[in-house]
Design a protein around this motif. Structure first.
Motif, PDB file in Angstrom:
ATOM      1  N   THR A  42       6.985 -21.583  34.207  1.00 58.75           N
ATOM      2  CA  THR A  42       7.573 -21.186  32.926  1.00 58.75           C
ATOM      3  C   THR A  42       6.559 -20.398  32.108  1.00 58.75           C
ATOM      4  O   THR A  42       5.360 -20.598  32.249  1.00 58.75           O
ATOM      5  CB  THR A  42       7.961 -22.413  32.078  1.00 58.75           C
ATOM      6  OG1 THR A  42       6.761 -23.047  31.629  1.00 58.75           O
ATOM      7  CG2 THR A  42       8.796 -23.392  32.855  1.00 58.75           C
ATOM      8  N   GLY A  43       7.050 -19.543  31.269  1.00 61.26           N
ATOM      9  CA  GLY A  43       6.171 -18.845  30.324  1.00 61.26           C
ATOM     10  C   GLY A  43       6.556 -17.386  30.186  1.00 61.26           C
ATOM     11  O   GLY A  43       6.695 -16.684  31.195  1.00 61.26           O
ATOM     12  N   GLY A  87       4.491 -25.143  29.950  1.00 64.98           N
ATOM     13  CA  GLY A  87       5.491 -25.581  28.976  1.00 64.98           C
ATOM     14  C   GLY A  87       5.522 -27.071  28.703  1.00 64.98           C
ATOM     15  O   GLY A  87       6.490 -27.573  28.155  1.00 64.98           O
ATOM     16  N   ASP A 101       6.653 -24.953  24.180  1.00 64.52           N
ATOM     17  CA  ASP A 101       6.565 -25.838  25.339  1.00 64.52           C
ATOM     18  C   ASP A 101       7.843 -26.659  25.408  1.00 64.52           C
ATOM     19  O   ASP A 101       7.968 -27.723  24.805  1.00 64.52           O
ATOM     20  CB  ASP A 101       5.312 -26.719  25.240  1.00 64.52           C
ATOM     21  CG  ASP A 101       4.061 -25.890  25.493  1.00 64.52           C
ATOM     22  OD1 ASP A 101       4.163 -24.890  26.239  1.00 64.52           O
ATOM     23  OD2 ASP A 101       3.006 -26.221  24.947  1.00 64.52           O
TER      24      ASP A 101
END
Ligand code: AMP
Ligand code: MG
Length: 426
Positions: free
Chosen positions: A198-199, A264, A271
């Protein structure tokens, strides 16, 4: 707004590990989750055995000489030197009709390593203590009954269990299966492990990153660790730091046998992983461990909302996004769960020990796993931390070959002290 906290439970490393081992044992008691398959003997190396392997006959199948020498009755060698009558030569693989039915008193037969010891003889004298002149053999050393012989069935009895289900097969396991004539083995199928990174800053490896973007490396370190631990990685697209897109990909990932998310899970504004999982009614076993790197690690199972009733809930990990944290938390926490899903019997985490080369100082409170280089030779092991810029420093970790395990209650360890070491590949 910051993501609402999910009833936080931050455990010590040892408590978190206990939770993991309990869940691994539960998984194993319902195994095999992903089914079994039959593979050729050699392809079974490194796989988890799904069938018991038994001895098809006594091992060894005959009383085996472990030396080149002379088969004797030990009672004939009380007075030395003894002179015995030579009656036969028995080589390895000798057919039964060429082996004397009995070695009588004052008789001997020359015998080779791996050959069957004839009836009547109860020991083998090494050739070094003998000299043969025609039909006569002079012996200068006595033997006790049974010396240099492995009795029939001493290693295993026909029908007895040699290798049990749940064993990950190494070369000795493969050799044992070969020795009882197994040309194929039933092994556990590899569990499918979804990897979700994720990101908003993360781009695919093939992309040209913008000035503030980072290539996705975690999915690849994880895929390599998953393969080594007996799983089959399934890389999902990178998830954005945005709830709907993230949730959709988490639901996708929960269809696999295990879901690993990276990034996250810290306390940042974006997050969102814990929040998204909570919305899917996931169950959380812990949401942090007192370790460094890797403190924000999340372990749970879920979420029923995403799955319907026909499937058991999928275990998941939210691993911290910092690349070294991702690798360390996989080794410490994910590996036992993955091994259990792969059908492997649980095992404890054991650290090796080595002498510290140069003094280390840290703050107390967290158990630390510091990238280090294990060197030395033979019985002299020594270990030294690599200079690093913290848990984002992949380059330093790639120079390392282990982690020094630094206790939570120590501020420093002096050069020359023994320290615990976790090898990164065991
Ligand atoms: P996060 O846990 O999302 O706060 O991320 C912590 C750090 O790890 C940040 O510097 C991220 O850019 C970095 N990071 C997160 N995911 C990845 C990834 N898949 N590959 C490389 N670095 C990452
Ligand atoms: Mg992030």
């Amino acid at each position: 707004m910051f993501a609402a906290p999910v009833g936080s439970s931050v455990l010590t490393f040892e408590d978190a590990r206990r939770v993991i081992e309990e869940q691994a044992a539960l998984i194993r008691s319902n195994m095999p989750a992903s089914g079994t398959e039959s593979v050729e003997l050699l392809a079974a190396a490194g796989r988890v055995l799904a069938e018991p392997v038994a001895a098809d006959r006594d091992l060894p199948p005959f009383a085996r000489s472990t030396r080149d020498g002379y088969a004797v009755r030990s009672a004939d060698l009380i007075h030395l030197p003894a002179t015995l009558e030579w009656v036969a030569e028995i080589k390895a693989g000798e057919t039964l009709d060429r082996i004397p039915a009995n070695i009588g008193s004052e008789q001997t037969a020359s015998i080779m390593t791996g050959a069957p010891v004839p009836a009547g003889a109860d020991a083998v004298v090494m050739v070094e203590y003998t000299s043969q002149h025609g039909q006569r053999v002079e012996i200068t050393r006595s033997v006790v009954s049974g010396e240099n012989i492995v009795p029939r069935g001493a290693e295993a009895r026909e029908g007895s269990l040699l290798l049990d289900r749940g064993l990950r097969l190494n070369e000795a396991g493969i050799a044992l299966a070969a020795s009882v004539g197994k040309i194929r083995l039933q092994v556990c199928k590899r569990p499918r492990v979804a990897v979700l990174t994720t990101g908003d800053e993360i781009v695919e490896v093939s992309a040209t990153p913008g000035p503030t973007q980072i290539r996705n490396s975690n999915s690849y370190s994880l895929a390599a660790q998953i393969q080594r631990a007996g799983g089959e990685p399934l890389l999902l697209p990178v998830a954005p730091d945005e709830p709907q897109g993230l949730r959709r990909l988490i639901e996708e990932g929960l269809k696999a046998d295990l879901l690993l998310m990276t990034g996250g899970v810290s306390m940042g504004r974006y997050d969102l992983v814990e929040q998204a999982l909570a919305e899917l009614q996931a169950e959380f076993f812990f949401t942090g461990a007192k370790i460094q790197p890797g403190r924000p690690v999340v372990f749970g199972r879920g979420g029923a909302g995403a799955l319907g009733r026909e499937r058991r809930a999928t275990y998941f990990f939210g691993l911290p996004g910092n690349p070294v944290s991702t690798m360390v938390t996989f080794e410490l926490f994910t590996r036992p769960i993955l091994e259990a899903l792969a059908g492997q019997s649980p095992r404890k985490l054991v650290f090796l020990h080595a002498r510290l080369k140069s003094e280390i100082h840290v703050k107390t409170g967290l158990k630390r796993f510091l990238p280090a280089i294990l060197s030395g030779e033979f019985e002299h092991s020594e270990v030294e931390i690599v200079a690093w810029q913290g848990s984002g420093d992949i380059a330093a970790t790639a120079r390392a070959n282990c982690y020094i395990v630094f206790p939570a209650n120590r501020e420093s360890i002096s050069a020359g002290e023994w320290v615990a070491v976790m090898k990164s590949n065991c």
